[in-house]
Motif scaffolding. Structure first.
Motif, PDB file in Angstrom:
ATOM      1  N   ARG B  30       1.058  -1.076  -0.017  1.00 14.83           N
ATOM      2  CA  ARG B  30      -0.002   0.059  -0.049  1.00 14.83           C
ATOM      3  C   ARG B  30       0.891   1.290   0.113  1.00 14.83           C
ATOM      4  NH1 ARG B  30      -3.779  -0.430   4.758  1.00 14.83           N
ATOM      5  NH2 ARG B  30      -4.854   1.450   3.881  1.00 14.83           N
ATOM      6  N   ASN B  31       2.063   1.139   0.798  1.00 14.65           N
ATOM      7  CA  ASN B  31       2.852   2.398   0.764  1.00 14.65           C
ATOM      8  C   ASN B  31       3.641   2.515  -0.476  1.00 14.65           C
ATOM      9  OD1 ASN B  31       2.326   3.055   3.290  1.00 14.65           O
ATOM     10  ND2 ASN B  31       3.901   1.940   4.433  1.00 14.65           N
ATOM     11  N   ALA B  33       2.406   1.765  -3.442  1.00 16.77           N
ATOM     12  CA  ALA B  33       1.249   2.469  -4.042  1.00 16.77           C
ATOM     13  C   ALA B  33       1.015   3.894  -3.815  1.00 16.77           C
ATOM     14  CB  ALA B  33      -0.127   1.916  -4.067  1.00 16.77           C
ATOM     15  N   GLU B  34       1.081   4.219  -2.894  1.00 17.94           N
ATOM     16  CA  GLU B  34       1.184   5.570  -2.434  1.00 17.94           C
ATOM     17  C   GLU B  34       2.299   6.492  -3.040  1.00 17.94           C
ATOM     18  OE1 GLU B  34      -0.919   7.473  -0.444  1.00 17.94           O
ATOM     19  OE2 GLU B  34       0.284   9.332  -0.636  1.00 17.94           O
ATOM     20  N   PHE B  37       1.736   6.806  -6.788  1.00 17.24           N
ATOM     21  CA  PHE B  37       0.761   7.750  -6.979  1.00 17.24           C
ATOM     22  C   PHE B  37       1.016   9.208  -6.995  1.00 17.24           C
ATOM     23  CE2 PHE B  37      -3.269  10.244  -6.331  1.00 17.24           C
ATOM     24  CZ  PHE B  37      -4.293   9.527  -7.284  1.00 17.24           C
ATOM     25  N   ARG B  38       1.880   9.378  -5.889  1.00 14.00           N
ATOM     26  CA  ARG B  38       2.412  10.561  -5.808  1.00 14.00           C
ATOM     27  C   ARG B  38       3.481  11.063  -6.995  1.00 14.00           C
ATOM     28  NH1 ARG B  38       3.782  13.335  -0.274  1.00 14.00           N
ATOM     29  NH2 ARG B  38       5.245  15.012  -1.143  1.00 14.00           N
ATOM     30  N   TYR B  40       3.381   9.913  -9.946  1.00 15.94           N
ATOM     31  CA  TYR B  40       2.328  10.054 -11.200  1.00 15.94           C
ATOM     32  C   TYR B  40       2.145  11.499 -11.087  1.00 15.94           C
ATOM     33  CZ  TYR B  40       2.004   4.984 -11.668  1.00 15.94           C
ATOM     34  OH  TYR B  40       2.095   3.724 -11.901  1.00 15.94           O
ATOM     35  N   GLY B  41       1.627  12.001 -10.048  1.00 13.93           N
ATOM     36  CA  GLY B  41       1.149  13.347  -9.951  1.00 13.93           C
ATOM     37  C   GLY B  41       2.171  14.267 -10.262  1.00 13.93           C
ATOM     38  N   LEU B  42       3.431  14.064  -9.611  1.00 17.48           N
ATOM     39  CA  LEU B  42       4.519  15.076  -9.732  1.00 17.48           C
ATOM     40  C   LEU B  42       4.908  14.872 -11.297  1.00 17.48           C
ATOM     41  CD1 LEU B  42       6.250  16.853  -8.337  1.00 17.48           C
ATOM     42  CD2 LEU B  42       7.866  15.478  -7.790  1.00 17.48           C
ATOM     43  N   ALA B  44       3.456  14.056 -14.043  1.00 17.27           N
ATOM     44  CA  ALA B  44       2.245  14.867 -14.761  1.00 17.27           C
ATOM     45  C   ALA B  44       2.794  16.607 -14.783  1.00 17.27           C
ATOM     46  CB  ALA B  44       0.854  14.472 -14.413  1.00 17.27           C
ATOM     47  N   LEU B  45       2.725  16.971 -13.481  1.00 16.26           N
ATOM     48  CA  LEU B  45       2.996  18.343 -13.230  1.00 16.26           C
ATOM     49  C   LEU B  45       4.208  18.716 -14.046  1.00 16.26           C
ATOM     50  CD1 LEU B  45       2.077  21.016 -12.002  1.00 16.26           C
ATOM     51  CD2 LEU B  45       3.376  20.243  -9.967  1.00 16.26           C
ATOM     52  N   VAL B  47       5.688  16.989 -16.299  1.00 18.58           N
ATOM     53  CA  VAL B  47       5.507  17.188 -17.857  1.00 18.58           C
ATOM     54  C   VAL B  47       5.074  18.249 -18.446  1.00 18.58           C
ATOM     55  CG1 VAL B  47       4.366  15.869 -19.887  1.00 18.58           C
ATOM     56  CG2 VAL B  47       5.558  14.569 -18.151  1.00 18.58           C
ATOM     57  N   GLY B  48       4.018  18.848 -17.951  1.00 20.16           N
ATOM     58  CA  GLY B  48       3.232  20.109 -18.278  1.00 20.16           C
ATOM     59  C   GLY B  48       4.227  21.246 -18.202  1.00 20.16           C
ATOM     60  N   LEU B  49       5.164  21.190 -17.225  1.00 22.33           N
ATOM     61  CA  LEU B  49       6.051  22.467 -17.144  1.00 22.33           C
ATOM     62  C   LEU B  49       7.202  22.207 -18.174  1.00 22.33           C
ATOM     63  CD1 LEU B  49       6.270  22.895 -13.162  1.00 22.33           C
ATOM     64  CD2 LEU B  49       5.117  24.160 -14.638  1.00 22.33           C
TER      65      LEU B  49
END
Lengths: 474, 452
Positions: B30-31, B33-34, B37-38, B40-42, B44-45, B47-49
């Motif tokens: 679970r950790n 996965a945590e 997930f985190r 992935y978010g970073l 994505a951000l 990649v955008g930047l």
């Protein structure tokens, strides 16, 4: 009298009216403000508005209507001539205007070499001036002069008459403030109605020309045709399906890029990022939304296209023929939409009540489990609305596809093929000199109508979802 | 007693002894996965930047070249026998010599300059002229007709080099790429190298790009943004003059006076939907209503301004309403309490307090309009129209012109890659204006915005 002067004279009358109204009210009250219903300036404004509003209205309506009336009156003179009446009338107008420039009297002007002399004065004509055209032009000019004179007289009469009437009824007891405020409120309402007028304008412009198009070209062939090959010589097939397919395919790719990136960015920014990171990363990402679409178009054409071609083109995998393709336009449009998806989703995720997160975390869920199983499901309708708005945006986007997607209309599944969209074809059918009687130009209005209806439907749906969702947590 | 028979049923296997300090496999998963997930978010951000940085650097990398231009310092002998055989120095006589007549003078001067640089070449003098822009003769002629006393002297001109030479100096054109180019041959480049070495050919700041007009497809080296900038200015003036008063008036009505009924609801829904109508539809509206129906002139910045006014109105109305809503009701109540009418309360108290918000919204709406291209193309404000400055200040509203983004589009469409550099450069100019406008908006907000 030129319109500018007329306008200035009306302003002058209004200014005089202001002074007169103010003075008359003060004189009537013996200079004592306590005997007056309103402040002295209100009496002045009352007169000024009585002058300005009706006379400027007459000025505007007359200026807009007189060309049509003139055309109507003169058109019968040209009825016997061969040629399209609209083109003949534009020649008549040009000759009339040119005679003014040349300073020649239409009664005595010679037809010999008139076209050359007009060209010398900067008025280009498509054909030699016929006697009938000259006669119509003379009539047009005469009527035009009469109309201008009549307009000036009428506008000044209205201005002076309304001014005199308003000054006469100015007494200290007149409820001047209330009247002025009614007037201002009327102006405010008129401004708010501009929004409705715009919508009506859009709808009428689209409907009339679309009907004209369907009179020339069968609607079923337009909606179900699978080939798009306009030729201005006639005999073109104008089926919308390849364009719809290109539009949807590019939008799909754009959404495949924008939705995951935008959504993950929004989740990270709203749930994980420290305030400092958020403070600069969010505005930075939103810069992407402030960049004009022409910039993205150029980026697609000159940077992304060649880069993709180097990998997938004949030098690499050999899937791609040219730099402009569905994948190029879709990718770049996706980049453009990232901030659109992320800031809308960010707002929506932030609107999910903190208590729901606390409850989930208190039961022992990790933060990512809370987000995936509690926050995102709660925010789902809102996010769906955001995605719909992004989809409507991508369907209506023009410059990226004009530059990045290519010009060939085809039905293909290969994302490395060049395809084209509804918006790109509207641009290509309507730029340059068009003849608004040919189906090839009018088809753009039918395309525009389709685009308008589809995006409007998506917007209404999206706004409805977003609004409903907001109410849920308020 | 009802002892529970132990029977032979085996007791449940004892749970393994476990320390809470140790994480078990499930928790570790679970950790993980945590963390994933985190990440992935970073990612994505980032990649955008990354796209933002990539876009910006690609613009700067490709576009900065447009702000310098290669020039050729050439001493041209302005022969009296060619330009003014009778020696009258009459401007009318001198103006009779066409640009063609200057060609020979340029060729002679070029041959001299090449000989002076000490390089041997097989090229004919007529071919040498390919080093210079085809507008060079016009450049000399303009100067001579303006000042006839130059005839008979040897005058030094700073002439534009041709776009291929310019590209070579900037690294865009190489000897290999010239192999099948009709405009320039590698032999020319040998000469250019020699002339660069002795300083005759040099790169300098390209003021003409910022002040000049669009040029024909053959002369990318002459093309400039100036006229399109003037076109954009007139469009923006029209938008400001119309959209600001109408937008503010509409917002005041909707926010302060409108009764809550079906009709005002309809207006509100209408505005929200107009904000999301594709810009090209506004172009169709402009074409059908302003040009077809009202017969306003094509390509006029006034019409462009009208179309963009309609396009920006929803943005301005939404921003203004937010600004009005942010003024606390106590201000209105206080004004009403001392006897002001509702109109006075709004115009004397609420509106002044909302001005910073309105200004910010207006500037952002106008920045949006400044970058808008598609509607302008439909009403005829295409790039190649921008070839002359308007005659007078008021003529600017009606004389055919283009706008900055439409000019960029025009250059992007042309075949010669030398125009691409201009297009990127044009984008830099456009983005500088957008940046300035947004900066002003931010400053206004920082400086004047009040929190209640």
């Amino acid at each position: 009298m030129p319109l500018g002067w007329l306008f200035l004279i009306v302003l002058l009358i209004a200014a005089l009216g202001y002074a007169a109204g103010r003075r008359r009210a003060l004189a009537g009250a013996g200079g004592s403000l306590r005997a007056m219903h309103s402040l002295p300036t209100a009496y002045g404004w009352n007169v000024a508005m009585a002058v300005l509003i009706p006379s400027l209205l007459v000025l505007a309506v007359w200026s807009l209507a007189s060309p049509f009336v003139l055309d109507r009156t003169v058109a019968p003179m040209m009825a016997g001539q061969d040629g399209e009446i609209g083109l003949l009338m534009s020649d008549v107008r040009r000759v009339a205007e040119g005679l003014d420039l040349l300073g020649e009297d239409p009664a005595s002007v010679s037809l010999e070499g008139l076209r050359e002399r007009l060209a010398g004065a900067g008025v280009a004509l498509g054909q030699d001036v016929s006697a009938a055209t000259l006669a119509a032009a003379a009539r047009y000019k005469e009527l035009g002069a009469r109309s201008a004179l009549l307009q000036s007289v009428l506008v000044l009469a209205v201005a002076l008459g309304m001014g005199a009437w308003a000054v006469r009824r100015t007494t200290p007891a007149l409820r001047a403030r209330n009247e002025v405020e009614w007037g201002i409120q009327g102006l405010l309402i008129a401004a708010a109605l501009v929004a409705i007028a715009t919508t009506i304008g859009i709808v009428l412009a689209l409907i009339f020309n679309t009907i004209k198009f369907f009179q020339l070209y069968p609607a079923s062939a337009f909606f179900f045709g699978t080939t798009w090959s306009p030729s201005f010589g006639g005999g073109s097939s104008l089926g919308i399906l390849p364009l719809v397919w290109g539009t949807l395919y590019i939008s799909l790719i754009a959404l495949l890029v924008a939705v995951p990136l935008g959504l993950f960015s929004a989740v990270y920014l709203s749930e994980y990022a420290s305030p400092r990171v958020r403070a600069w990363a969010k505005p930075m990402l939103e810069v992407l939304a402030g960049i004009p679409s022409i910039v993205y178009g150029l980026f697609a054409l000159l940077t992304v296209g060649p880069a993709l071609l180097a990998v997938f083109g004949s030098g690499g995998l050999g899937w791609m023929q040219g730099g402009t393709a569905v994948i190029t336009a879709g990718l770049v449009m996706g980049i453009m939409l990232i901030p659109f998806v992320s800031s809308l989703s960010d707002d929506i995720i932030n609107a999910v009540p903190q208590a729901m997160r606390d409850g989930s975390l208190g039961l022992g869920a990790t933060q990512s489990e809370t987000i995936r199983q509690v926050v995102l499901p709660a925010a789902l309708p809102g996010i769906a609305g955001a995605i719909l708005l992004a989809a409507s945006r991508s369907i209506g986007e023009t410059m990226i596809v004009v530059l990045g997607a290519g010009a060939a209309a085809r039905l293909s599944l290969n994302p490395f093929d060049a395809m084209t969209t509804i918006t790109a074809k509207i641009v290509s059918q309507l730029t340059g000199d068009q003849d608004f009687t040919s189906p090839e130009a009018l088809v753009a209005f039918a395309l525009g109508m389709t685009l308008f209806v589809v995006t409007l439907g998506l917007n209404i749906l999206a706004l409805w979802i977003v609004r409903r969702y907001r109410e849920q947590y308020e | 007693m009802t002892d529970i028979p132990l029977g032979d049923a085996a007791p449940a296997a004892p749970r393994p002894a476990r320390s809470i300090l140790e994480t078990d496999a499930r928790t570790r998963a679970r950790n993980r996965a945590e963390t994933r997930f985190r990440a992935y978010g970073l990612a994505a951000l980032l990649v955008g930047l990354f796209f933002l940085v990539f876009l910006m650097s690609s613009i700067l990398w490709n576009g900065l070249g447009a702000f310098t231009q290669t020039r050729f310092a050439l001493d041209v002998e302005l022969l009296e026998s060619e330009l003014d055989p009778e020696g009258t120095r009459d401007p009318a006589v001198i103006a009779k010599t066409s640009t063609f007549g200057y060609g020979d003078l340029i060729e002679a001067a070029l041959a001299k300059a090449v000989a002076a640089s000490g390089i041997q070449t097989d090229l004919e003098p007529g071919d040498l002229a390919d080093i210079l822009s085809s507008g060079a003769a016009a450049q000399i002629r303009d100067r001579v007709t303006a000042d006839p006393s130059l005839v008979g002297q040897t005058v030094s001109f700073d002439l534009l080099a041709s776009s291929r030479v310019d590209g070579y100096i900037k690294g865009r054109v190489t000897r290999e790429s010239l192999a099948d180019d009709k405009n320039l041959s590698p032999a020319h480049l040998d000469i250019v190298d020699a002339l660069v070495a002795d300083g005759t050919i040099a790169r300098s700041f390209n003021m003409a790009f910022i002040t000049g007009a669009d040029a024909s497809e053959k002369r990318p080296e002459e093309a400039g943004m100036g006229v399109a900038m003037v076109g954009s200015l007139y469009v923006m003036l029209t938008v400001l003059a119309l959209a600001l008063p109408i937008g503010v008036a509409a917002s005041i009505y909707l926010e302060e006076f409108a009764p809550k009924n079906r009709f005002t609801d309809f207006i509100e829904v209408n505005i929200a939907n107009l904000a999301a109508v594709p810009s090209i539809v506004y172009g169709i509206l402009g074409l059908a209503v302003f040009i077809q129906f009202a017969e306003l002139p094509q390509s006029a910045p006034l019409v462009g301004g009208l179309v963009l006014t309609l396009l920006t109105l929803p943005t301005i109305i939404i921003a203004t309403r937010a600004a009005l809503k942010a003024v606390p009701p106590s201000i209105r109540d206080a004004a009403l309490g001392v006897g002001a009418s509702r109109m006075q309360a709004v115009f004397h108290h609420v509106l002044p307090l909302a001005v910073p918000g309105i200004m910010t919204g207006t500037i952002i709406g106008m920045a949006h309009a400044l970058g808008e291209t598609a509607p302008l193309l439909l009403i005829g404000m295409v790039g190649f129209v921008a070839s002359n400055y308007p005659d007078g200040a008021l003529h600017g509203f009606v004389s055919p012109n283009s706008a900055m983004p439409a000019q960029v589009y025009e250059w992007a469409k042309r075949a010669d890659p030398a125009f691409y550099e201009r297009a990127w450069g044009g984008i830099i100019v456009l983005l500088v204006f957008l940046l300035l406008m947004n900066l002003v908006a931010v400053l206004v907000r920082r400086r004047f915005e009040r929190r209640w």
